[in-house]
Design an enzyme around this catalytic site. Structure first.
Site, PDB file in Angstrom:
ATOM      1  N   ARG A 270       0.819  -1.234   0.000  1.00 16.17           N
ATOM      2  CA  ARG A 270       0.000   0.000   0.000  1.00 16.17           C
ATOM      3  C   ARG A 270       0.844   1.273   0.000  1.00 16.17           C
ATOM      4  NH1 ARG A 270      -2.267  -3.455  -1.464  1.00 16.17           N
ATOM      5  NH2 ARG A 270      -4.031  -4.577  -0.581  1.00 16.17           N
TER       6      ARG A 270
ATOM      7  N   SER B 209     -11.094  -1.781   3.323  1.00 19.12           N
ATOM      8  CA  SER B 209     -10.441  -2.094   4.602  1.00 19.12           C
ATOM      9  C   SER B 209      -9.996  -0.798   5.260  1.00 19.12           C
ATOM     10  CB  SER B 209      -9.205  -2.957   4.376  1.00 19.12           C
ATOM     11  OG  SER B 209      -9.584  -4.154   3.764  1.00 19.12           O
TER      12      SER B 209
ATOM     13  N   GLU C 101      -5.613   2.832   6.635  1.00 17.81           N
ATOM     14  CA  GLU C 101      -5.214   2.801   5.225  1.00 17.81           C
ATOM     15  C   GLU C 101      -5.731   4.051   4.506  1.00 17.81           C
ATOM     16  OE1 GLU C 101      -5.647  -1.077   3.277  1.00 17.81           O
ATOM     17  OE2 GLU C 101      -6.330  -0.037   1.476  1.00 17.81           O
TER      18      GLU C 101
HETATM   19  C1  LIG Z   1     -15.697  -1.719  -1.228  1.00 14.51           C
HETATM   20  C2  LIG Z   1     -14.225  -1.419  -1.361  1.00 14.51           C
HETATM   21  C3  LIG Z   1     -13.328  -2.441  -1.603  1.00 14.51           C
HETATM   22  C4  LIG Z   1     -11.957  -2.174  -1.719  1.00 14.51           C
HETATM   23  N1  LIG Z   1     -11.110  -3.203  -1.968  1.00 14.51           N
HETATM   24  C5  LIG Z   1      -9.786  -2.949  -2.112  1.00 14.51           C
HETATM   25  C6  LIG Z   1      -8.882  -4.010  -2.396  1.00 14.51           C
HETATM   26  O1  LIG Z   1      -9.253  -5.162  -2.531  1.00 14.51           O
HETATM   27  N2  LIG Z   1      -7.567  -3.702  -2.514  1.00 14.51           N
HETATM   28  C7  LIG Z   1      -7.099  -2.420  -2.388  1.00 14.51           C
HETATM   29  O2  LIG Z   1      -5.879  -2.211  -2.536  1.00 14.51           O
HETATM   30  N3  LIG Z   1      -7.923  -1.411  -2.121  1.00 14.51           N
HETATM   31  C8  LIG Z   1      -9.254  -1.631  -1.984  1.00 14.51           C
HETATM   32  N4  LIG Z   1     -10.104  -0.604  -1.710  1.00 14.51           N
HETATM   33  C9  LIG Z   1      -9.552   0.758  -1.487  1.00 14.51           C
HETATM   34  C10 LIG Z   1      -9.470   1.636  -2.762  1.00 14.51           C
HETATM   35  O3  LIG Z   1     -10.437   1.242  -3.720  1.00 14.51           O
HETATM   36  C11 LIG Z   1      -8.079   1.574  -3.410  1.00 14.51           C
HETATM   37  O4  LIG Z   1      -7.093   2.072  -2.523  1.00 14.51           O
HETATM   38  C12 LIG Z   1      -8.013   2.372  -4.710  1.00 14.51           C
HETATM   39  O5  LIG Z   1      -6.802   2.087  -5.349  1.00 14.51           O
HETATM   40  C13 LIG Z   1      -8.153   3.875  -4.521  1.00 14.51           C
HETATM   41  O6  LIG Z   1      -8.354   4.449  -5.810  1.00 14.51           O
HETATM   42  P1  LIG Z   1      -9.169   5.814  -5.993  1.00 14.51           P
HETATM   43  O7  LIG Z   1      -9.108   6.198  -7.422  1.00 14.51           O
HETATM   44  O8  LIG Z   1     -10.517   5.705  -5.420  1.00 14.51           O
HETATM   45  O9  LIG Z   1      -8.273   6.793  -5.144  1.00 14.51           O
HETATM   46  P2  LIG Z   1      -8.740   7.945  -4.174  1.00 14.51           P
HETATM   47  O10 LIG Z   1      -9.480   7.356  -3.029  1.00 14.51           O
HETATM   48  O11 LIG Z   1      -9.428   9.012  -4.939  1.00 14.51           O
HETATM   49  O12 LIG Z   1      -7.325   8.480  -3.670  1.00 14.51           O
HETATM   50  C14 LIG Z   1      -6.498   7.657  -2.850  1.00 14.51           C
HETATM   51  C15 LIG Z   1      -5.111   8.294  -2.794  1.00 14.51           C
HETATM   52  O13 LIG Z   1      -4.535   8.244  -4.095  1.00 14.51           O
HETATM   53  C16 LIG Z   1      -4.214   9.557  -4.553  1.00 14.51           C
HETATM   54  N5  LIG Z   1      -4.446   9.622  -5.999  1.00 14.51           N
HETATM   55  C17 LIG Z   1      -5.567   9.310  -6.682  1.00 14.51           C
HETATM   56  N6  LIG Z   1      -5.362   9.456  -8.017  1.00 14.51           N
HETATM   57  C18 LIG Z   1      -4.086   9.890  -8.151  1.00 14.51           C
HETATM   58  C19 LIG Z   1      -3.262  10.245  -9.268  1.00 14.51           C
HETATM   59  N7  LIG Z   1      -3.706  10.202 -10.542  1.00 14.51           N
HETATM   60  N8  LIG Z   1      -1.996  10.663  -9.039  1.00 14.51           N
HETATM   61  C20 LIG Z   1      -1.508  10.743  -7.769  1.00 14.51           C
HETATM   62  N9  LIG Z   1      -2.230  10.430  -6.672  1.00 14.51           N
HETATM   63  C21 LIG Z   1      -3.506  10.009  -6.867  1.00 14.51           C
HETATM   64  C22 LIG Z   1      -5.105  10.507  -3.760  1.00 14.51           C
HETATM   65  O14 LIG Z   1      -4.552  11.805  -3.689  1.00 14.51           O
HETATM   66  C23 LIG Z   1      -5.153   9.794  -2.414  1.00 14.51           C
HETATM   67  O15 LIG Z   1      -4.002  10.074  -1.663  1.00 14.51           O
HETATM   68  C24 LIG Z   1     -11.478  -0.834  -1.598  1.00 14.51           C
HETATM   69  C25 LIG Z   1     -12.395   0.203  -1.370  1.00 14.51           C
HETATM   70  C26 LIG Z   1     -13.757  -0.084  -1.252  1.00 14.51           C
HETATM   71  C27 LIG Z   1     -14.721   1.050  -1.036  1.00 14.51           C
END
Ligand SMILES: Cc1cc2nc3c(=O)[nH]c(=O)nc-3n(C[C@H](O)[C@H](O)[C@H](O)COP(=O)(O)OP(=O)(O)OC[C@H]3O[C@@H](n4cnc5c(N)ncnc54)[C@H](O)[C@@H]3O)c2cc1C
Length: 304
Positions: A177, A227, A297
Site C-alpha cells: 500500500r 479495509s 489505510e
Molecule cells: C468496497 C471497497 C473495496 C476495496 N477493496 C480494495 C482491495 O481489494 N484492494 C485495495 O488495494 N484497495 C481496496 N479498496 C480501497 C481503494 O479502492 C483503493 O485504494 C483504490 O486504489 C483507490 O483508488 P481511488 O481512485 O478511489 O483513489 P482515491 O481514493 O481518490 O485516492 C487515494 C489516494 O490516491 C491519490 N491519488 C488518486 N489518483 C491519483 C493520481 N492520478 N496521481 C496521484 N495520486 C492520486 C489521492 O490523492 C489519495 O491520496 C477498496 C475500497 C472499497 C470502497
C-alpha cells in the site's frame, strides 16, 4: 464564489469543467464530508500541468482525487482545489503484444474488463477494486494475491514543479500500500503494463470467483472505503477487531461492519468526526488487548 482564482482556473480549463463549492460527499464511496472550494475535471495533460503551476504560484492547496474510494473528507470540506482525475481522463490502448497504456482516470473495473476481453491475463485481481488507476498505482492496490507491482512496467507522472517524468517499475518503490508517488507527491498521468495471453475461459472463471468472494465477504451494499486498516504483519486486522469484541460497534452512524470487521461503514449520516473517533477507539482497543498497533489505510482530506 466567482473570484480571482476562479477566473484563473477558467483561463486554463473550460468553464463547464470548473465547479465551486462542490459537495465531496457524493464523490467518495464513504459518502462523508463537506464541500471543496474549487473542483476541476481536466481532460488534457497540459491542463493538469498548468493547474499545478497555478496552485504553486497562488499558494493554493490542491489534492488529486481519483474515485474517492480511499479518502475521508473533513466535515468542514476542503479549502483548496480538487483535481479530479476520473473517467474523463481515462483513455486506454491495448496493443497486439499485450502492452497496455492507460491514463490515470480509468476505473480499474473497466480496465480489467478491457484487458480480459482481449484474452490477456494478470489483471483479474483488480476488477472489484472500486478505484481509478491513479489511486491504485499510488496505493499499490492489490487483492486476492495480485497487486499493481506484479504487472506495471512504467509510470508517467508530474512532479510538484509541473515537470513530466517517466519512471520505471523499480523507481516506483512499490510496497504494501505504498509507492514513491506518495513520498514525492507525484501525480500519475499514465501507466504502462505488460500482459500475456491467457485462456479466456479461465480468465472469466477467475473474475467470477473473485466477484462472488467479494459479494459474500464484504459489505458492498454499504458506504465504506474498503479495509479501514492496513494488514499488520502476522495478523488480519478484521480478525483482531472481531476478537476484540467490536463487531457491530457503533459511534453515531459509523459502524464496524458485522459482515467484515475490517470494514468501517457509514450507515447514511455518518460524520468524519465520528469515523475518526471510531478508528481511534478500534486502535486503542486492539492495542490494549493484543499489543498490535493498527495503521489506517484511508487518506485524510481537509482539516480533521
Ligand atoms: C468496497 C471497497 C473495496 C476495496 N477493496 C480494495 C482491495 O481489494 N484492494 C485495495 O488495494 N484497495 C481496496 N479498496 C480501497 C481503494 O479502492 C483503493 O485504494 C483504490 O486504489 C483507490 O483508488 P481511488 O481512485 O478511489 O483513489 P482515491 O481514493 O481518490 O485516492 C487515494 C489516494 O490516491 C491519490 N491519488 C488518486 N489518483 C491519483 C493520481 N492520478 N496521481 C496521484 N495520486 C492520486 C489521492 O490523492 C489519495 O491520496 C477498496 C475500497 C472499497 C470502497
Amino acid at each position: 464564489m466567482k473570484d480571482v482564482f476562479y477566473q484563473k482556473l477558467v483561463e486554463i480549463i473550460d468553464a463547464t469543467k470548473v465547479k465551486t463549492n462542490e459537495p465531496l460527499r457524493e464523490r467518495t464511496t464513504l459518502h462523508i464530508g463537506g464541500n471543496a472550494d474549487y473542483f476541476v475535471l481536466p481532460t488534457k495533460t497540459e491542463e493538469i500541468q498548468k493547474l499545478i503551476l497555478l496552485c504553486r504560484n497562488e499558494k493554493m492547496p490542491y489534492f488529486i482525487m481519483g474515485n474517492g474510494s480511499n479518502v475521508l473528507v473533513s466535515d468542514l470540506g476542503y479549502r483548496g482545489l480538487i483535481i479530479y482525475l476520473n473517467e474523463q481522463y481515462g483513455k486506454v490502448d491495448i496493443d497486439k503484444d499485450g502492452f497496455v497504456t492507460a491514463q490515470s482516470g480509468v476505473l480499474l473495473s473497466k480496465l480489467s474488463k478491457s484487458i480480459a476481453a482481449k484474452d490477456y491475463t494478470g489483471f483479474e485481481f483488480a476488477e472489484g477494486i472500486p478505484g481509478t488507476l491513479g489511486g491504485a498505482v499510488t496505493m499499490n492496490a492489490g487483492a486476492y494475491g495480485g497487486e499493481i507491482k506484479d504487472c506495471i512496467v512504467y509510470a508517467k507522472v508530474i512532479d510538484i514543479d509541473g515537470n513530466i517524468i517517466k519512471i520505471n517499475k523499480e523507481e516506483l518503490l512499490l510496497g504494501y500500500r505504498r509507492s514513491v508517488l506518495q513520498d514525492k507527491k507525484y501525480i500519475l498521468l499514465e501507466a504502462g503494463f505488460q500482459f500475456n495471453k491467457g485462456n479466456p475461459g479461465e480468465i472469466n472463471k477467475r473474475m467470477l470467483e473473485l466477484r462472488k468472494a467479494r459479494r459474500e465477504k464484504q459489505p458492498l451494499e454499504k458506504f465504506s472505503a474498503g479495509s479501514a486498516f492496513k494488514r499488520p504483519v502476522g495478523y488480519y486486522a478484521g480478525k483482531l477487531i472481531s476478537d476484540s469484541g467490536l463487531r457491530g460497534y457503533q459511534i453515531g452512524d459509523i459502524e464496524v461492519s458485522c459482515k467484515h470487521c475490517g470494514f468501517v461503514i457509514n450507515n447514511g449520516n455518518g460524520t468524519a468526526k465520528d469515523f475518526l473517533a471510531m478508528l481511534k477507539y478500534i486502535i486503542k482497543t486492539v492495542e490494549d488487548k493484543y499489543d498490535v498497533t493498527l495503521e489506517p489505510e484511508i487518506r485524510l482530506l481537509g482539516d480533521i
